[in-house]
Design a protein around this motif. Sequence first.
Motif, PDB file in Angstrom:
ATOM      1  N   TYR A 268       0.742  -1.343  -0.006  1.00 55.96           N
ATOM      2  CA  TYR A 268       0.077  -0.106  -0.049  1.00 55.96           C
ATOM      3  C   TYR A 268       0.927   1.137   0.082  1.00 55.96           C
ATOM      4  CZ  TYR A 268      -3.429   3.747   1.499  1.00 55.96           C
ATOM      5  OH  TYR A 268      -3.844   4.717   1.250  1.00 55.96           O
ATOM      6  N   THR A 270       4.135   1.645  -0.736  1.00 58.79           N
ATOM      7  CA  THR A 270       4.679   2.090  -2.157  1.00 58.79           C
ATOM      8  C   THR A 270       3.855   2.717  -2.970  1.00 58.79           C
ATOM      9  OG1 THR A 270       5.843  -0.209  -1.753  1.00 58.79           O
ATOM     10  CG2 THR A 270       5.813   0.767  -3.975  1.00 58.79           C
ATOM     11  N   LEU A 271       2.661   2.455  -3.125  1.00 55.50           N
ATOM     12  CA  LEU A 271       1.818   3.115  -4.173  1.00 55.50           C
ATOM     13  C   LEU A 271       1.196   4.479  -3.612  1.00 55.50           C
ATOM     14  CD1 LEU A 271      -0.711   0.445  -5.052  1.00 55.50           C
ATOM     15  CD2 LEU A 271       0.958   1.341  -6.666  1.00 55.50           C
ATOM     16  N   VAL A 275       2.892   7.221  -6.437  1.00 51.10           N
ATOM     17  CA  VAL A 275       1.889   7.550  -7.450  1.00 51.10           C
ATOM     18  C   VAL A 275       2.114   8.981  -7.880  1.00 51.10           C
ATOM     19  CG1 VAL A 275      -0.478   7.485  -7.945  1.00 51.10           C
ATOM     20  CG2 VAL A 275       0.754   5.320  -7.378  1.00 51.10           C
ATOM     21  N   VAL A 332      -1.460  -3.561  -9.208  1.00 53.09           N
ATOM     22  CA  VAL A 332      -0.090  -2.826  -9.151  1.00 53.09           C
ATOM     23  C   VAL A 332       0.787  -3.170 -10.601  1.00 53.09           C
ATOM     24  CG1 VAL A 332       2.066  -2.501  -8.109  1.00 53.09           C
ATOM     25  CG2 VAL A 332       0.218  -2.693  -6.713  1.00 53.09           C
ATOM     26  N   TYR A 335      -0.967  -1.169 -13.529  1.00 56.53           N
ATOM     27  CA  TYR A 335      -0.760   0.163 -13.423  1.00 56.53           C
ATOM     28  C   TYR A 335       0.661   0.610 -13.896  1.00 56.53           C
ATOM     29  CZ  TYR A 335      -2.069   4.704 -11.521  1.00 56.53           C
ATOM     30  OH  TYR A 335      -2.616   5.907 -11.349  1.00 56.53           O
ATOM     31  N   LEU A 412       7.538   0.560  -9.231  1.00 61.30           N
ATOM     32  CA  LEU A 412       6.416   0.363  -8.469  1.00 61.30           C
ATOM     33  C   LEU A 412       5.899  -0.967  -8.404  1.00 61.30           C
ATOM     34  CD1 LEU A 412       4.112   3.422  -9.244  1.00 61.30           C
ATOM     35  CD2 LEU A 412       4.727   2.818  -7.344  1.00 61.30           C
ATOM     36  N   GLY A 415       5.576  -3.401  -5.047  1.00 64.92           N
ATOM     37  CA  GLY A 415       4.381  -3.388  -4.243  1.00 64.92           C
ATOM     38  C   GLY A 415       3.509  -4.598  -4.321  1.00 64.92           C
TER      39      GLY A 415
END
Length: 438
Positions: A268, A270-271, A275, A332, A335, A412, A415
């Motif tokens: 969580y 990490t994002l 982001v 993740v 994205y 990313l 994650g």
Amino acid sequence: MGRRHHLPFCEVQMSTTKTEPDTGAPHEDTGAFAWLRALGPRGRRAFGGAFGGYALDSYDYFTLPLSMVAISAYFSLDNGQTGLLTTVTLVVSAVGGALAGILADRIGRVKALMATVITYAVFTVACGFAPNYETLLVFRALQGLGFGGEWAVGAILVAEYASAKHRGRTLGAVQSAWAAGWGLAVLVYTLVFHFLDDDIAWRVMFWTGALPALLVIYVRRHVRDAPEAAARRAASAERGSFGAIFQRGLLRTTLFATLLSTGVQGGYYTLATWVPTYLKDERGLSVVGTGGYLAFLISGAFIGYLTGGYLTDLIGRKRNIALFAVLSAFGVLAYAQIPEGADGVLLVLGFPLGFCMSAIFSGFGSFLSELYPAELRGTGQGFTYNSGRAVGAFLPTLVGFLSESWGVGGALALGAVGYGLAVVALWGLPETRGRELL
């Protein structure tokens, strides 16, 4: 013998509808907000205090990620140094969470809640006055003391008022406050950075972190601990004992609950940390554009918290966490791999990503509360949740260093590793759905 229903005289004269005989059986409330009504007046006030505390906890946390680009430019930081600001917050939050949990067991949930809110508010404001990177790092670490303890204390406060039947959705609603605070932070960020120069805008963002002071006044006047749980806690000589959660009988629970929290929060944060930077630096979005993209992510998060709360009562704590851990890992990866120019896909995918990465948390408040007895509930939940947060916090720093060669988008993907770890941890924990709090 059934109870008689006495209608006002005018209603007796006007009524022509036949009514079913009263059998005396209690009426079961099955409405959409039955969980809230079931709390009772005291429980609803406790819910309001915990919801507000967690929303403002979230708001104060996100002042950093949203301001990260401006702070990095102001102090000439590299990505590793920037990521360390987040990591130190989360690492120190483990200490704050453990201390707050012990305090909650020794002096009560409400007093501990007020202490955590005051702590994170004071040091968030102090960050706005930092003259250099080193001072900012210290203030941000001290902010973590309060930030780490608020959720565990507030969640326990509400859990002890909630019935076993509704506890998952009730605590899921408390968790949704995180999205509310996140959304408020994005709104304020969009306005502040639109009208002010970056060099002062990031400081103003931190200064707005004084808002929680108003909540403390409400909590002090209106919120009380659940009486039955408080009585059980007071009768125990072992309350607030840190060593007790590592004794035989609770050791396995403590270790696997910490591992679960490590995986989920590593993914969580990490994002949550990277982001905004990813959208602004690598996707080239403006401040307003970044706010728009984050609005999709946050909307998904809010609905995810509420949906996950219902599901954790319906299918169980472990299945809910496992389901959304797997979906979050795939989200993740997807994205982070969206090609250049496909910003429409980036926008749309933000909603399900926010939904899944938040729904996984909905069962945490009830699950961790149900794993420990009243006299150790604060200590156990405070330690496991926040120790997991501290260990998982090294993922954002690792992303910062790897982004130099992989790019933020590529890094990313780490994650997803955290979410995989969470699924493994579930094998060592019992299912607690329907368990009464003792």
